[in-house]
Design a protein around this motif. Structure first.
Motif, short mmCIF file in Angstrom:
data_model
loop_
_atom_site.label_atom_id
_atom_site.label_comp_id
_atom_site.label_asym_id
_atom_site.label_seq_id
_atom_site.Cartn_x
_atom_site.Cartn_y
_atom_site.Cartn_z
N MET A 36 -10.61 -2.11 8.28
CA MET A 36 -11.32 -2.05 7.00
C MET A 36 -12.16 -3.31 6.77
SD MET A 36 -8.57 -0.40 4.42
CE MET A 36 -7.77 1.15 4.82
N GLY A 37 -11.76 -4.40 7.40
CA GLY A 37 -12.53 -5.64 7.26
C GLY A 37 -13.95 -5.51 7.77
N ASN A 95 3.17 -0.55 5.59
CA ASN A 95 4.22 -0.65 4.57
C ASN A 95 5.64 -0.69 5.14
OD1 ASN A 95 4.24 2.00 5.29
ND2 ASN A 95 3.52 2.78 3.32
N TYR A 129 -15.95 -3.03 7.20
CA TYR A 129 -16.74 -2.11 6.38
C TYR A 129 -18.15 -2.63 6.13
CZ TYR A 129 -18.50 0.48 2.42
OH TYR A 129 -19.30 1.21 1.61
N VAL A 188 0.87 -1.16 0.00
CA VAL A 188 0.00 0.00 0.00
C VAL A 188 0.91 1.22 0.00
CG1 VAL A 188 -1.70 1.25 1.36
CG2 VAL A 188 -1.79 -1.23 1.25
N ALA A 219 0.39 5.55 4.17
CA ALA A 219 0.87 5.16 5.49
C ALA A 219 -0.27 4.77 6.42
CB ALA A 219 1.69 6.31 6.08
N PHE A 220 -0.93 3.67 6.13
CA PHE A 220 -1.97 3.17 7.03
C PHE A 220 -1.32 2.33 8.13
CE2 PHE A 220 -4.69 3.86 3.29
CZ PHE A 220 -5.73 4.53 3.89
N ILE A 222 -5.83 -0.99 8.70
CA ILE A 222 -6.05 -1.98 7.64
C ILE A 222 -7.01 -3.07 8.14
CG2 ILE A 222 -4.93 -3.75 6.22
CD1 ILE A 222 -3.50 -1.52 5.26
N ARG A 228 -7.36 -8.94 8.53
CA ARG A 228 -8.43 -8.14 7.93
C ARG A 228 -9.55 -9.05 7.41
NH1 ARG A 228 -6.89 -5.08 2.72
NH2 ARG A 228 -7.41 -7.11 1.89
#
Lengths: 432, 336
Positions: free
Chosen positions: A102-103, A140, A105, A90, A93-94, A99, A154
């Motif tokens: 986000m699962g 990252n 959502y 990615v 800079a998450f 991350i 995730r």
């Protein structure tokens, strides 16, 4: 009867004009761990894309947890099916926590704060995958193995019923490959998660998965337990190479040993070679001579020895006796019969003892030249009888001693050339 | 965050105070309190010219600047999100050249048919901008999907061809060249409450809609396929963001001309401090973008006696500042 999680009926799909899947049918039940294998372009990843809703079907039908996949909204599907891709980076800079979150959502909507369930699911997913400790770090900046665990977390945060994996370990080293596979196995066994994984490593698939589906040209070529799929026939068709299948003694699962793709130099004139062996030192020379097109026989080998197994894999005719039994006169008779028409007799690297010294009995009678591996002399457990026997034999028959594999091949080549020149000269003399 | 907003408000105030016509601090305060907050403050002793300057020139200009900067920054952040491309800005789909062509047409034809409070030039610029985006969108559509790569490429292509038309038009209408050129450089000069009223509804509704997509935009940065697999209606989000951002940008551009760099730069600068999460990135970009433009505009009108188009200032200040931040963050080993 367990619940069917994924039902495929004559599934067809492709990219534009290119048809990839051409009628795939399979039914995957709750709690199964299924590996999808097949060569590049056989449609493994395409099938996963169809299940995860990236690619529409052009024909057939697909049901996910009893519901037509076509009618599912992305959000609904994301609650049933989660995907772990090969690997990805990615650019932004998450943090790890971002991350994984986000699962969730598919369970959230605008304006609502993260619910307690969301927070729990995220935390649990990170605990299971051992990513909790670095949840504040940037994605990252992680290593490949750590990233893959985050992506797995995730996927778990989605609380899915089916987990799809697309070569989840291909970018990892052995340590991390094993770690990821063990994690997935644990999830499969402890949480009853249904897993469908594209795996390029057949041995890994055979070891971890209860069922394997082999795709070929967009169709199911074989479907069943690893023992039924990882067979010489299937694997040779799949990989187009020489290989052997054996049972891995540790996991009791079939295992494939790739041997070679490019064939070695073929012998100009194939020889009849008999190999006296029976320990674990003749495998390489047997395979290489076999590959060069020589006609091989072997004996006397004890069952359970590596040399015996290799003879079986390669289909070399050989004389076999039960393990830890002496070479009987009957067996040696058979052995000598095999040697009768041999051009060359090779005594490979093997330890001689009183039990197997009989291998050298009666060699005076056969015409073939004898090559003898010197290592057998240092591994002599006969109390001097071997040396004595070789001296007797040497008086009546030529023995060529050699030190290693390459030297043998060199000596064999020299000898073959010499024989050819001699026969040419003989022919000329006869003609003149 | 709160500190940043307070700082911005202070800056807005300072920029209202600063200006070519010198009006004392006390007077400005009294005017502001009376005219804006309708407080019973006596305006005795203040020349009516000063009141007019503050009320009808400086204050609206500051507000317009804030609206413009905020809109461009939020649209830029959204575009960078859906295009997953750090080079994206609000003009990437050809809005700027479409608006410029429309405006140039208005200028050349002396188009005066005002429409719903819009001047002819503004109206044509708005129409040109939207038509261009529609064209780019139609060209790059493949079935029901709109691939990002073809959008970017056709955006560039349309941008180039429209720029060529613009040059041609300027060549044949040399008497209008100055005016067109000035328009394309973007300026808040001479703009007032009218423009604010045009932009405000679009900006308010648009920015709100974009803010509601923050979560989707985060996930879009993972790649479109992953976004679908996580449950995002990718094509719908793309369409929504594109349509909303285009209308907001078109409204802003038609009112103020092409003010470059704000939409590209502000989100990047903000990201260096807040990280990439849109839920934080977009509101902060809004505040920072608005403030940045006011600051640039204050420089534009006060640096020298002549007005400098604010687009020149944004590019001149923004570029080096951004490069400085980028180098600093690289050295620190941080990601974008």
């Amino acid at each position: 009867m367990r619940e069917t999680m994924l039902e495929l009926q004559d599934v067809c799909a492709g990219y534009g004009e290119k048809k990839v899947l051409q009628g795939v049918s399979a039914s995957i039940g709750q709690g199964e761990f299924v590996a999808l294998i097949g060569s590049n372009g056989a449609g493994k990843s395409t099938l996963l894309k169809c299940v995860s809703g990236l690619l529409p079907l052009t024909g057939g039908r697909m049901e996910v947890c009893g519901r037509d996949n076509r009618g599912l909204k992305n959000r609904e599907r994301a609650r049933l099916v989660a995907v772990v891709p090969q690997s990805y980076s990615v650019d932004y800079a998450f943090t790890v926590e971002d991350i994984v979150a986000m699962g969730r959502y598919a369970y959230q909507s605008f304006g609502k704060k993260e619910s307690r369930e969301d927070a729990q699911a995220i935390r649990k997913a990170m605990e299971v995958t051992n990513t909790l400790e670095f949840r504040k770090r940037l994605y990252n900046q992680l290593s490949g193995g750590e990233r893959q665990r985050v992506v797995l977390a995730r996927a778990l945060a989605q609380s899915p019923r089916i987990l799809l994996l697309d070569e989840p370990t291909s970018a990892l080293d052995i340590h991390h490959q094993t770690e990821v596979m063990e994690l997935i196995t644990r999830l499969n066994q402890e949480e009853g998660l249904t897993v469908l994984a594209v795996l390029h490593d057949v041995n890994m698939a055979s070891r971890y998965c209860g069922r394997m589906i082999l795709l070929r040209d967009g169709q199911v070529a074989a479907d069943g337990e690893p023992a039924a799929i990882v067979t010489k026939k299937n694997m040779e068709a799949l990989y187009q190479m020489k290989l052997l299948i054996r049972e891995n003694p540790l996991f009791h699962k079939p295992e494939m040993v790739p041997i070679r793709v490019l064939r070695g130099e073929r012998a100009e004139r194939p020889l009849r070679i008999h190999v006296i062996c029976g320990g674990d030192g003749a495998g390489r020379i047997l395979e290489e001579l076999d590959d060069r097109g020589h006609q091989l026989t072997a004996g006397v080998v004890n069952q359970g020895s590596t040399d015996c197994e290799i003879c079986r894999y390669l289909g070399i005719p050989h004389v076999e006796i039960p393990p830890f039994t002496p070479v009987t006169p009957e067996a040696q008779k058979e052995n000598l019969a095999m040697m009768a028409d041999a051009d060359v007799i090779l005594t490979a690297d093997m330890p001689f003892g009183v039990n197997n010294l009989a291998n050298l009995d009666g060699l005076e009678q056969v015409k073939g030249i004898l090559f003898f591996h010197k290592n057998a002399l240092s591994g002599d457990y006969t109390g001097g009888k071997l040396v004595q026997r070789l001296q007797e034999l040497g008086e009546k028959k030529k023995i060529v001693y050699f030190g290693d594999h390459d030297e043998f091949l060199e000596r064999l080549r020299e000898w073959a050339v010499g024989r050819k020149e001699k026969s040419d000269a003989d022919r000329n003399a006869a003609g003149g | 965050m709160v500190l940043a907003i307070a700082g911005c408000l202070l800056l807005v105030y300072l920029c209202t105070v600063l200006g070519a016509a010198s009006i004392s601090l006390g007077e400005v305060n009294r005017i502001l309190l009376h005219e804006i907050f309708h407080l019973p403050v006596s305006l005795e002793g203040i020349p009516s010219g000063s009141i007019a300057i503050i009320r009808d020139v400086r204050l609206p200009r500051v507000i317009l600047g804030f609206l413009t900067g905020a809109s461009l920054a939020v649209c830029g952040a959204s575009y960078q999100g859906i295009f997953q491309n750090p080079m994206a800005d609000p003009y990437i789909l050809g809005i700027s050249s479409g608006a410029a062509l429309g405006a140039a047409l208005g200028i050349v034809l002396h188009f005066s048919g005002g429409f719903a409070g819009l001047s002819g030039t503004t109206f044509l610029a708005f129409a040109g901008a939207l038509l261009t985006v529609f064209l780019v969108y139609a060209i790059s559509r493949a079935g029901r999907r709109v691939p990002i790569s073809s959008l970017l490429l056709s955006g560039i292509a349309v941008n180039q061809s429209l720029s060529a038309f613009l040059s041609l038009m300027m060549l044949f209408n040399q008497q209008s060249m100055d005016q067109i050129l000035f328009w394309t450089m973007g300026s808040l000069n001479g703009k007032g409450w009218n423009q604010i009223l045009i932009i405000l509804p679009y900006a308010a509704v648009g920015i709100f809609l974009l803010l509601t997509s923050a979560r989707e935009l985060d996930i879009m940065l993972m790649g479109e396929e992953t976004a679908v697999q996580l449950g995002v209606q990718v094509e719908r989000v793309k369409k929504k963001v594109m349509v909303v951002s285009s209308i907001v940008t078109a409204a802003v551009v038609s009112a103020t001309g092409i003010i470059g760099f704000v939409g590209l730069l502000v989100p990047h600068v903000v990201r260096l401090f807040t990280g990439p999460r849109h839920r934080v990135l977009m509101p902060v970009s809004l505040v920072f973008g608005g403030t940045f433009l006011i600051l640039c505009d204050t420089v534009a009108r006060s640096a020298i006696t002549q007005e400098i188009p604010v687009g020149i200032i944004t590019a001149a200040c923004g570029g080096p500042f951004f490069l400085y931040l980028l180098r600093k963050s690289r050295r620190g080993g941080e990601g974008r």
